[in-house]
Design an enzyme around this catalytic site. Structure first.
Site, PDB file in Angstrom:
ATOM      1  N   HIS A   1      33.974 -21.536  13.051  1.00 51.79           N
ATOM      2  CA  HIS A   1      34.097 -20.430  12.395  1.00 51.79           C
ATOM      3  C   HIS A   1      35.490 -19.919  11.833  1.00 51.79           C
ATOM      4  CE1 HIS A   1      33.771 -16.333  10.436  1.00 51.79           C
ATOM      5  NE2 HIS A   1      34.299 -15.896  11.829  1.00 51.79           N
TER       6      HIS A   1
ATOM      7  N   GLU B   1      37.710 -10.080  19.946  1.00 50.15           N
ATOM      8  CA  GLU B   1      36.459  -9.426  19.943  1.00 50.15           C
ATOM      9  C   GLU B   1      35.120 -10.215  20.823  1.00 50.15           C
ATOM     10  OE1 GLU B   1      34.968  -8.993  15.815  1.00 50.15           O
ATOM     11  OE2 GLU B   1      33.411  -7.945  16.287  1.00 50.15           O
ATOM     12  N   ASP B   2      35.547 -11.330  20.888  1.00 48.52           N
ATOM     13  CA  ASP B   2      34.422 -12.249  21.581  1.00 48.52           C
ATOM     14  C   ASP B   2      34.802 -13.135  22.602  1.00 48.52           C
ATOM     15  OD1 ASP B   2      33.005 -11.645  19.402  1.00 48.52           O
ATOM     16  OD2 ASP B   2      33.255 -13.237  17.905  1.00 48.52           O
TER      17      ASP B   2
ATOM     18  N   ASP C   1      36.993 -14.183   6.393  1.00 52.63           N
ATOM     19  CA  ASP C   1      36.120 -13.960   7.385  1.00 52.63           C
ATOM     20  C   ASP C   1      34.768 -13.705   6.756  1.00 52.63           C
ATOM     21  OD1 ASP C   1      35.035 -13.809  10.084  1.00 52.63           O
ATOM     22  OD2 ASP C   1      35.420 -11.393  10.052  1.00 52.63           O
TER      23      ASP C   1
ATOM     24  N   ASP D   1      22.652 -15.998 -24.121  1.00 50.50           N
ATOM     25  CA  ASP D   1      23.094 -16.502 -25.609  1.00 50.50           C
ATOM     26  C   ASP D   1      24.415 -16.474 -25.963  1.00 50.50           C
ATOM     27  OD1 ASP D   1      21.416 -17.841 -26.937  1.00 50.50           O
ATOM     28  OD2 ASP D   1      21.380 -16.482 -28.473  1.00 50.50           O
TER      29      ASP D   1
END
Ligand code: MN
Length: 460
Positions: free
Chosen positions: A54, A83-84, A146, A266
């Site tokens: 990611h 964060e992770d 992100d 159109d």
């Protein structure tokens, strides 16, 4: 790093960087890559893939689609670390210094903002708050990338989460990307979000577009032929193409004009991009088109002599094409096209040298500030954005409001007493009680950003 696949990935990213950025500190990208790779080495995404894929893809989007500099690419590679993982901002600060650490910190904090609140008052004050938060524009670039990658891979999330993220994307991130002049990012975000929110309608429009492709190509050839002959004769090098149609844009027009897809679709749209970088040639091309087809003067727009606020330049004209069909034509140079698609920063990064980029960057930041300052009142989306930025990016300050909606900036951990003194020493001296967002609270309560504070005074 022993994994061969990732060595190749790093090489690919470096290639993309060299292709799109004005300078590349290879060592910085390598170090950021390894830092991110290591930090996330045990984590998996909802899809079951290694988590690091990611941030890696986010870095690719930054380098390819919002190219500004190598610092933002490095920050993108590490944007989820705090964060992770077990690593924290101070680890990044120690390894990479303040600039990159602050970008990652800002991106992490925006991730924590709850955008789903629907309040619509005090837009003005939230706007001020946002301004004070957008300290380094690269925070937003990383967040755009992100969010775009999260939208591209949204299928793996549970349905309710998909809905929430898609809503937030279409209401907040896409309009904000538009303000930054990032047309491609905006369109892709909108189409992906629309697909999530209204799959049936998305599929309907997509099916229709596909069914009519042939017929449309045929018509466009017919329209273009006499123009192309003249362009060639005049020695003008150009690229003529049908303008891509965005599904969400078509859907919006159908709703707004209350018309079926037939009638919206159109309207043909053609773009002519000129090789040479002279504005004069754009007007020559306009002359050729007007000489070939009758123009509808109501719909003429010259954004070259009067560029849009976000730097957009182009000539728009609508003419009566073969078979009595209206055709919108956009005329622009390659440089103008790049600005239209990827924002002005991309253009500078590509055109200018290292020395100028800092100056340009700060000009751009001022320009962004101007835009946010000049947001019109009717811009619902931007109001929502401001409303939702309740979490300060800077931990040492909080933003609170008077009952009239005036913004007061106070140090973190301030109480209603501090607020009272901020208004006036008399108010402070006579402070008896306080209401925070309508509720009576102890006067030593810690205030939080977004609170509305009313002081109740006594005469003694
Ligand atoms: Mn992320």
């Amino acid at each position: 790093m022993t994994n061969r696949k990732y060595k190749e990935k790093l090489d690919d990213l470096l290639l993309v960087c060299h292709k799109n950025l004005y300078k590349v500190d290879e060592n910085l990208i390598r170090r950021a890559f390894e830092f991110g790779f290591n930090a996330h080495r045990f984590d998996k995404r909802a899809s079951g893939e290694p988590f690091f894929d990611h941030p890696y893809e986010v870095a690719n989007i930054v380098a390819k689609e919002i190219p500004l500099d190598d610092v933002s690419v490095a920050a993108a590679l590490m944007h989820d670390v705090a964060e992770d993982t077990e690593y924290q901002i101070q680890d990044i600060r120690a390894e990479f210094g303040d600039t990159i650490a602050d970008i990652v910190d800002g991106a992490t904090k925006i991730s924590g903002v709850n955008f789903t609140s629907q309040e619509t008052t005090q837009a003005e004050n939230y706007r001020k708050m946002l301004l004070s938060m957008v300290n380094d524009i690269r925070v937003m670039l990383v967040k755009f990338a992100d969010r775009l990658h999260n939208m591209r891979t949204i299928d793996f999330l549970p349905a309710d989460k998909q809905m929430r993220i898609a809503r937030e994307t279409i209401d907040i991130y896409a309009p904000f990307a538009h303000r930054f002049g990032l047309a491609n990012i905006k369109w892709e975000m909108e189409d992906l979000a629309f697909k999530t929110l209204n799959r049936e309608e998305y599929d309907n429009i997509a099916r229709e577009l596909k069914a009519r492709r042939r017929e449309r190509e045929h018509y466009l050839n017919k329209f273009a032929r006499p123009i192309e002959e003249r362009l060639k004769k005049d020695g003008i090098n150009y690229e003529l193409s049908a303008r891509p149609k965005h599904i969400y844009g078509i859907h919006n027009k159908m709703i707004k004009r209350n018309k079926p897809l037939d009638e919206i679709y159109d309207l043909f749209a053609v773009r002519i991009i000129i090789d040479s970088n002279t504005e004069k040639e754009c007007y020559n091309v306009l002359g050729i088109i007007s000489a070939t087809y009758k123009a509808n003067s109501d719909r003429f727009k010259d954004y070259i002599s009067l560029p849009k606020q976000n730097g957009y330049k182009s000539i728009h004209t609508t003419v009566l094409g073969p078979d009595g069909k209206m055709v919108e034509v956009q005329i622009r140079t390659k440089a103008m096209h790049e600005i239209a698609e990827r924002g002005v920063a991309a253009h500078w990064a590509y055109k200018e040298g290292v020395a100028k980029i800092d100056e340009k960057l700060s000009n751009w930041l001022n320009w962004i500030r101007d835009i946010i300052e000049n947001v019109a009142d009717d811009e619902n989306a931007s109001a929502q954005l401001m409303e939702s930025f309740k979490l300060s990016l800077f931990q040492d300050e909080i933003y609170v409001f008077t009952p009239k909606g005036d913004l007061k900036i106070l140090p973190k951990d301030s109480t209603p007493v501090d607020f009272a003194y901020e208004i006036h020493s008399k108010v402070g001296d006579h402070c008896l009680a306080a209401k925070v967002s309508g509720r009576i609270v102890p006067i030593d309560t810690k205030l939080r950003s977004g609170d509305q504070v009313e002081i109740i005074t006594s005469k003694n």
